[in-house]
Design a protein around this motif. Structure first.
Motif, PDB file in Angstrom:
ATOM      1  N   MET A  89       0.850  -1.206   0.000  1.00 39.57           N
ATOM      2  CA  MET A  89       0.000   0.000   0.000  1.00 39.57           C
ATOM      3  C   MET A  89       0.887   1.259   0.000  1.00 39.57           C
ATOM      4  SD  MET A  89      -3.470   0.579   0.960  1.00 39.57           S
ATOM      5  CE  MET A  89      -4.397   2.058   1.104  1.00 39.57           C
ATOM      6  N   VAL A  90       0.490   2.233  -0.798  1.00 32.45           N
ATOM      7  CA  VAL A  90       1.283   3.456  -0.892  1.00 32.45           C
ATOM      8  C   VAL A  90       0.615   4.569  -0.073  1.00 32.45           C
ATOM      9  CG1 VAL A  90       2.081   5.250  -2.481  1.00 32.45           C
ATOM     10  CG2 VAL A  90       2.263   2.846  -3.118  1.00 32.45           C
ATOM     11  N   TYR A  91       1.422   5.282   0.715  1.00 32.75           N
ATOM     12  CA  TYR A  91       0.910   6.396   1.529  1.00 32.75           C
ATOM     13  C   TYR A  91       1.644   7.661   1.132  1.00 32.75           C
ATOM     14  CZ  TYR A  91      -1.132   2.742   4.336  1.00 32.75           C
ATOM     15  OH  TYR A  91      -1.863   1.668   4.743  1.00 32.75           O
ATOM     16  N   GLN A  92       1.109   8.795   1.543  1.00 32.34           N
ATOM     17  CA  GLN A  92       1.828  10.033   1.274  1.00 32.34           C
ATOM     18  C   GLN A  92       2.263  10.683   2.577  1.00 32.34           C
ATOM     19  OE1 GLN A  92       0.537  12.307  -1.964  1.00 32.34           O
ATOM     20  NE2 GLN A  92       2.105  13.867  -1.646  1.00 32.34           N
ATOM     21  N   LEU A  93       3.573  10.881   2.685  1.00 36.61           N
ATOM     22  CA  LEU A  93       4.185  11.460   3.871  1.00 36.61           C
ATOM     23  C   LEU A  93       4.866  12.740   3.417  1.00 36.61           C
ATOM     24  CD1 LEU A  93       4.660  10.919   6.875  1.00 36.61           C
ATOM     25  CD2 LEU A  93       6.572   9.453   6.255  1.00 36.61           C
ATOM     26  N   GLY A  94       4.339  13.876   3.808  1.00 33.38           N
ATOM     27  CA  GLY A  94       4.862  15.137   3.291  1.00 33.38           C
ATOM     28  C   GLY A  94       4.646  15.180   1.789  1.00 33.38           C
ATOM     29  N   GLU A  95       5.699  15.521   1.063  1.00 34.18           N
ATOM     30  CA  GLU A  95       5.565  15.636  -0.392  1.00 34.18           C
ATOM     31  C   GLU A  95       5.831  14.314  -1.099  1.00 34.18           C
ATOM     32  OE1 GLU A  95       4.148  18.146  -1.525  1.00 34.18           O
ATOM     33  OE2 GLU A  95       4.302  19.306   0.330  1.00 34.18           O
ATOM     34  N   GLN A  96       6.128  13.282  -0.320  1.00 34.08           N
ATOM     35  CA  GLN A  96       6.561  12.030  -0.930  1.00 34.08           C
ATOM     36  C   GLN A  96       5.532  10.932  -0.870  1.00 34.08           C
ATOM     37  OE1 GLN A  96      10.112  11.260   1.474  1.00 34.08           O
ATOM     38  NE2 GLN A  96      10.922  10.314  -0.394  1.00 34.08           N
ATOM     39  N   LYS A  97       5.434  10.134  -1.944  1.00 29.50           N
ATOM     40  CA  LYS A  97       4.648   8.904  -1.877  1.00 29.50           C
ATOM     41  C   LYS A  97       5.579   7.824  -1.342  1.00 29.50           C
ATOM     42  CE  LYS A  97       1.116   9.661  -5.333  1.00 29.50           C
ATOM     43  NZ  LYS A  97       0.514  10.674  -4.481  1.00 29.50           N
ATOM     44  N   VAL A  98       5.127   7.083  -0.327  1.00 27.08           N
ATOM     45  CA  VAL A  98       6.028   6.083   0.273  1.00 27.08           C
ATOM     46  C   VAL A  98       5.345   4.732   0.392  1.00 27.08           C
ATOM     47  CG1 VAL A  98       7.454   7.722   1.574  1.00 27.08           C
ATOM     48  CG2 VAL A  98       5.386   6.839   2.625  1.00 27.08           C
ATOM     49  N   ASP A  99       6.126   3.691   0.142  1.00 25.84           N
ATOM     50  CA  ASP A  99       5.671   2.332   0.351  1.00 25.84           C
ATOM     51  C   ASP A  99       5.687   2.069   1.847  1.00 25.84           C
ATOM     52  OD1 ASP A  99       4.773   0.550  -1.375  1.00 25.84           O
ATOM     53  OD2 ASP A  99       6.741  -0.199  -2.051  1.00 25.84           O
ATOM     54  N   PHE A 100       4.724   1.321   2.374  1.00 24.01           N
ATOM     55  CA  PHE A 100       4.670   1.163   3.828  1.00 24.01           C
ATOM     56  C   PHE A 100       6.011   0.704   4.396  1.00 24.01           C
ATOM     57  CE2 PHE A 100       3.844  -0.631   7.944  1.00 24.01           C
ATOM     58  CZ  PHE A 100       3.111   0.386   8.516  1.00 24.01           C
ATOM     59  N   ASN A 101       6.616  -0.303   3.773  1.00 25.67           N
ATOM     60  CA  ASN A 101       7.845  -0.861   4.366  1.00 25.67           C
ATOM     61  C   ASN A 101       9.090  -0.040   4.113  1.00 25.67           C
ATOM     62  OD1 ASN A 101       6.690  -3.000   5.661  1.00 25.67           O
ATOM     63  ND2 ASN A 101       6.522  -4.119   3.725  1.00 25.67           N
ATOM     64  N   ASN A 102       8.935   1.006   3.343  1.00 25.71           N
ATOM     65  CA  ASN A 102      10.082   1.824   3.008  1.00 25.71           C
ATOM     66  C   ASN A 102      10.531   2.648   4.219  1.00 25.71           C
ATOM     67  OD1 ASN A 102      11.922   3.405   1.762  1.00 25.71           O
ATOM     68  ND2 ASN A 102      10.557   4.199   0.197  1.00 25.71           N
ATOM     69  N   ILE A 103       9.778   3.699   4.570  1.00 20.73           N
ATOM     70  CA  ILE A 103      10.197   4.477   5.750  1.00 20.73           C
ATOM     71  C   ILE A 103       9.129   4.495   6.840  1.00 20.73           C
ATOM     72  CG2 ILE A 103      11.837   5.932   4.518  1.00 20.73           C
ATOM     73  CD1 ILE A 103       9.797   8.205   4.678  1.00 20.73           C
ATOM     74  N   LEU A 104       8.043   3.740   6.635  1.00 22.64           N
ATOM     75  CA  LEU A 104       7.001   3.665   7.673  1.00 22.64           C
ATOM     76  C   LEU A 104       7.108   2.335   8.412  1.00 22.64           C
ATOM     77  CD1 LEU A 104       3.927   4.984   5.647  1.00 22.64           C
ATOM     78  CD2 LEU A 104       5.068   6.162   7.531  1.00 22.64           C
ATOM     79  N   GLY A 105       6.633   2.296   9.648  1.00 22.06           N
ATOM     80  CA  GLY A 105       6.591   1.054  10.412  1.00 22.06           C
ATOM     81  C   GLY A 105       5.370   1.072  11.307  1.00 22.06           C
ATOM     82  N   GLU A 106       5.042  -0.096  11.848  1.00 26.93           N
ATOM     83  CA  GLU A 106       3.845  -0.213  12.684  1.00 26.93           C
ATOM     84  C   GLU A 106       4.182   0.272  14.105  1.00 26.93           C
ATOM     85  OE1 GLU A 106       1.004  -1.445  11.138  1.00 26.93           O
ATOM     86  OE2 GLU A 106      -0.104  -0.938  12.971  1.00 26.93           O
ATOM     87  N   ILE A 107       3.315   1.086  14.655  1.00 23.11           N
ATOM     88  CA  ILE A 107       3.531   1.603  16.002  1.00 23.11           C
ATOM     89  C   ILE A 107       3.353   0.480  17.035  1.00 23.11           C
ATOM     90  CG2 ILE A 107       1.182   2.333  16.684  1.00 23.11           C
ATOM     91  CD1 ILE A 107       2.676   5.182  17.097  1.00 23.11           C
ATOM     92  N   LYS A 108       4.110   0.570  18.142  1.00 21.59           N
ATOM     93  CA  LYS A 108       4.023  -0.443  19.208  1.00 21.59           C
ATOM     94  C   LYS A 108       2.861  -0.089  20.136  1.00 21.59           C
ATOM     95  CE  LYS A 108       8.161  -1.363  20.930  1.00 21.59           C
ATOM     96  NZ  LYS A 108       9.320  -0.868  21.734  1.00 21.59           N
ATOM     97  N   SER A 109       2.011  -1.045  20.450  1.00 18.29           N
ATOM     98  CA  SER A 109       0.865  -0.774  21.338  1.00 18.29           C
ATOM     99  C   SER A 109       1.241  -0.973  22.793  1.00 18.29           C
ATOM    100  CB  SER A 109      -0.299  -1.713  21.028  1.00 18.29           C
ATOM    101  OG  SER A 109      -0.815  -1.434  19.765  1.00 18.29           O
ATOM    102  N   SER A 110       0.688  -0.125  23.647  1.00 22.26           N
ATOM    103  CA  SER A 110       0.816  -0.293  25.100  1.00 22.26           C
ATOM    104  C   SER A 110      -0.590  -0.261  25.685  1.00 22.26           C
ATOM    105  CB  SER A 110       1.644   0.840  25.701  1.00 22.26           C
ATOM    106  OG  SER A 110       2.957   0.820  25.208  1.00 22.26           O
TER     107      SER A 110
END
Ligand SMILES: O=C(O)CCC(=O)C(=O)O
Length: 300
Positions: free
Chosen positions: A1-22
């Motif tokens: 899945m592709v997301y947009q972070l700032g001006e960039q389109k990013v692949d999830f595994n590229n510079i995004l990661g899943e947040i840790k739950s507490s």
């Protein structure tokens, strides 16, 4: 899945990661350690879902009265052509009893009192936001530049007002960025800046999120949120928002907590806090300077 972070389109595994739950029932010393290690806590189900959904109803009706939504909108799926509204300090919504209930919930006070090992205090000023399609909440920043005149133990709590999935533009946090050694020079320059004194336009450090993940070799973490979940960040933690890729308007609010005995940033307290009066005035007069220029002078 592709997301947009700032001006960039990013692949999830590229510079995004899943947040840790507490979870609020976890041992408080463990949560304290985790916050100090990661620079954030994603606390699931801190606030009762029904209270969050009551605030959502109030916000939906408030925006609906301003003709924000298209005719096919429902409270679950609010749609709008330009649904982005910032209600920082707008007391008719931030201090509506249903909003105060979630912004100052006893569960949050109990949690922060345990975390600080002393009573917790919150700013009187509160923030409520809606973010429409193709828009985003903020660019990458540290909260210290907006609220750094008081306690350095200040924590921001971001509250999704309803369900927010990754395509709906949630907040993102740069993992372990609050004390990352590679960010020291940025903390010592940008992190010492005060938008009301230094008059920097926007106050964001960058909209190019990958420059920070490249520098630190860490990821921007993001999650899916149910009503009642909250995200807590340190004032030095870099955070921002994914772009809202859905056609549903995102509803959130944010609030600050600190130890009661610490000094407090007086821009945010009282009946009518001055907030960013000086910065906003300078902005109107075209006196605020571009962050690029400031960064050049800081060498970062
Ligand atoms: O609403 C967002 O996406 C970001 C909010 C934020 O930056 C904050 O609460 O400090």
């Amino acid at each position: 899945m592709v997301y947009q972070l700032g001006e960039q389109k990013v692949d999830f595994n590229n510079i995004l990661g899943e947040i840790k739950s507490s979870y609020p029932h976890e041992d408080i010393s463990l949560l304290y350690e985790r916050l100090n290690t990661d620079g954030y806590l994603c606390l699931r189900q801190l606030i009762p879902q029904s209270d969050v959904l009551n605030a959502r109803k109030i916000f939906y009706e408030y925006l609906n009265n301003q003709d924000i939504f298209t005719d096919d909108s429902t409270i679950e799926e609010p749609r709008s052509e330009n649904g982005s509204c910032f209600f920082g300090g707008k007391k008719e919504i931030t201090h509506h009893p249903e909003f105060i209930k979630i912004l100052e919930h006893p569960n949050s006070f109990d949690f922060f009192t345990k975390l600080f090992e002393e009573p917790a205090r919150t700013y009187d000023y509160k923030w409520v936001r809606s973010v429409g399609k193709n828009n985003y909440g903020t660019e990458a920043h540290m909260d210290i530049v907006y609220m750094g005149r008081g306690s350095k133990n200040l924590l921001t709590m971001w509250i999704p007002v309803g369900k927010i999935t990754k395509d709906n533009g949630p907040m993102v946090v740069l993992d372990k960025s609050h004390n990352h050694p590679k960010l020291k020079k940025i903390r010592d320059t940008y992190g010492r800046m005060d938008v009301d004194k230094d008059l920097i336009k926007g106050g964001w450090f960058t909209n190019n999120y990958s420059e920070l993940s490249r520098l630190t070799k860490t990821k921007w973490l993001v999650g899916d949120y149910d009503p009642g979940d909250v995200l807590i960040v340190n004032i030095y933690t870099f955070h921002g928002s994914l772009r809202n890729n859905s056609d549903k308007v995102r509803f959130t609010c944010d609030v600050r907590f600190q130890p009661e005995s610490d000094s407090i940033d007086n821009r945010w307290i009282g009946e009518n806090p001055i907030a960013h009066r000086d910065w906003w005035k300078a902005d109107k007069e075209g006196k605020n300077i571009e962050i690029e220029k400031a960064r050049k002078s800081w060498g970062v």
